[in-house]
Design an enzyme around this catalytic site. Structure first.
Site, short mmCIF file in Angstrom:
data_model
loop_
_atom_site.label_atom_id
_atom_site.label_comp_id
_atom_site.label_asym_id
_atom_site.label_seq_id
_atom_site.Cartn_x
_atom_site.Cartn_y
_atom_site.Cartn_z
N ASP A 127 0.86 -1.21 0.00
CA ASP A 127 0.00 0.00 0.00
C ASP A 127 0.89 1.25 0.00
OD1 ASP A 127 -0.79 0.43 3.56
OD2 ASP A 127 0.94 -0.52 2.60
N HIS A 132 9.48 -0.22 8.33
CA HIS A 132 8.69 -1.42 8.62
C HIS A 132 8.74 -2.43 7.46
CE1 HIS A 132 6.80 0.56 12.09
NE2 HIS A 132 6.57 1.60 11.31
O1 RIB Z 1 2.36 -0.41 10.85
C1 RIB Z 1 3.24 -0.22 9.79
C2 RIB Z 1 2.66 -0.72 8.51
O2 RIB Z 1 1.48 0.02 8.18
C3 RIB Z 1 3.60 -0.51 7.30
O3 RIB Z 1 3.34 -1.48 6.34
C4 RIB Z 1 3.20 0.83 6.78
O4 RIB Z 1 3.50 0.98 5.40
C5 RIB Z 1 1.70 0.77 6.98
O5 RIB Z 1 1.17 0.05 5.87
CA CA Z 2 2.82 -0.81 4.03
#
Ligand code: RIB
Ligand code: CA
Length: 316
Positions: free
Chosen positions: A10, A240
């Site tokens: 996303d 992340h």
């Molecule tokens: O909590 C972090 C996640 O949520 C990551 O994938 C960030 O891109 C959002 O999608």
């Molecule tokens: Ca993400």
């Protein structure tokens, strides 16, 4: 070893950093990207995935996926974190390519059936596409090589509510299906990703090492960094989604606990992920649904950052 992956995303600032790794790493064969709502709307997610592949001068199929959660009402995208355009509200060129005709679930099912036992699904957004692919082909768990999910939190607490991580919170019903399916799955959640901080000096090296994607990565990072400074008092950002690829390529940098996962789907704790460790007996069989999973409970943060920087400066 080469990993043939489908990257479900996303994009999103940290997604873009991970997409740059997927495009650059010599041991990753990027079969395609599937897009989902989450950080942004589905149209913006698809635009950004197409744009990053184009700017990297690579022809990567992009299949559009979930626009909404399976059951709950969609929350508005967090424009204050990723920007309304998902890349820090920086100026972006128009795309000249288009998504493939298959939907994301169709693309996943087709690719996995074409190469049984060889394809890894790396999911770094809400899990609606993987849940829909399971519904489309219930035999999928026997045919994928493995599934790597960025999401969830066991001991670290949440980043959207006190207990829920964003990807799980955005579609808890899909997350429950995916995390409790009978496939080999690794969960790379906040217990690991919060140990990793991509600092400004490291990002400067990445920008210099990425002639095609450097501007977008650097300028979108600046927007994301401001959120981390204000919201978490951190000078940098947690990469992340890149941590999911770091686990796939360098699992020794992570501490794993095996057990059964479950996701709270409704009420105040919606999106919370729970781990029933394999090493213990629990009173109720509801705690051990599906195959046992591998859950990252810690990470060697500096080593993960070094791997990210090395990957993106060595493969420009
Ligand atoms: O909590 C972090 C996640 O949520 C990551 O994938 C960030 O891109 C959002 O999608
Ligand atoms: Ca993400």
């Amino acid at each position: 070893m080469t990993h043939a992956i489908i990257f479900d995303t996303d994009p999103g600032v940290d997604d873009a950093q991970a997409i740059a790794i997927a495009l650059a790493h010599p041991d990753i064969e990027l079969l395609g990207m599937t897009t989902t709502f989450g950080n942004v709307t589905i149209d913006v997610a698809t635009h950004n995935a197409l744009l990053l592949a184009e700017l990297a001068e690579q022809q990567i199929p992009v299949a559009q996926g979930a626009a909404d959660p399976m059951v709950k009402t969609k929350n508005p995208p967090p424009g204050h974190i990723h920007g309304d355009n998902g890349l820090g509200n920086i100026a972006l060129p128009e795309t000249t390519t288009h998504a493939v005709s298959q939907s994301a679930p169709q693309f996943i099912v087709e690719q996995v059936n074409a190469r049984p036992g060889e394809v890894t699904l790396v999911a770094v957004g809400p899990l609606g596409n993987l849940a829909a692919a399971l519904q489309l082909d219930p035999s999928l768990p026997r045919k994928v090589k493995q599934v790597v999910v960025m999401g969830g939190s066991i001991r670290e607490g949440g980043n959207v509510t006190p207990v829920a991580e964003a990807n799980m919170f955005n579609d808890p019903h899909a997350a429950a299906r995916v995390l409790q399916a009978d496939w080999p799955l690794a969960l790379v959640g906040l217990d690991a990703t919060h140990r990793c901080v991509l600092d400004p000096a490291s990002m400067e090296k990445i920008v210099a090492g990425q002639p095609r994607l450097g501007r977008i990565l650097g300028e979108s990072y600046a927007f994301y960094r401001r959120f981390y400074q204000q919201a978490q008092g951190i000078d940098g950002c947690c990469p992340h989604d890149s941590c999911a690829l770091a686990w796939l390529l360098q699992p020794e940098l992570f501490t794993i606990q095996e057990g059964y996962l479950s996701v709270i789907t409704d009420g105040l704790a919606e999106g919370q992920t729970l781990l029933a460790p394999l090493s213990r007996e629990f009173v109720d069989s509801r705690w051990s649904i599906g195959a046992a999973k591998q859950v990252c409970m810690d990470a060697n943060g500096p080593a993960v950052i070094e791997w990210i920087v090395d990957t993106l400066t060595r493969n420009g």
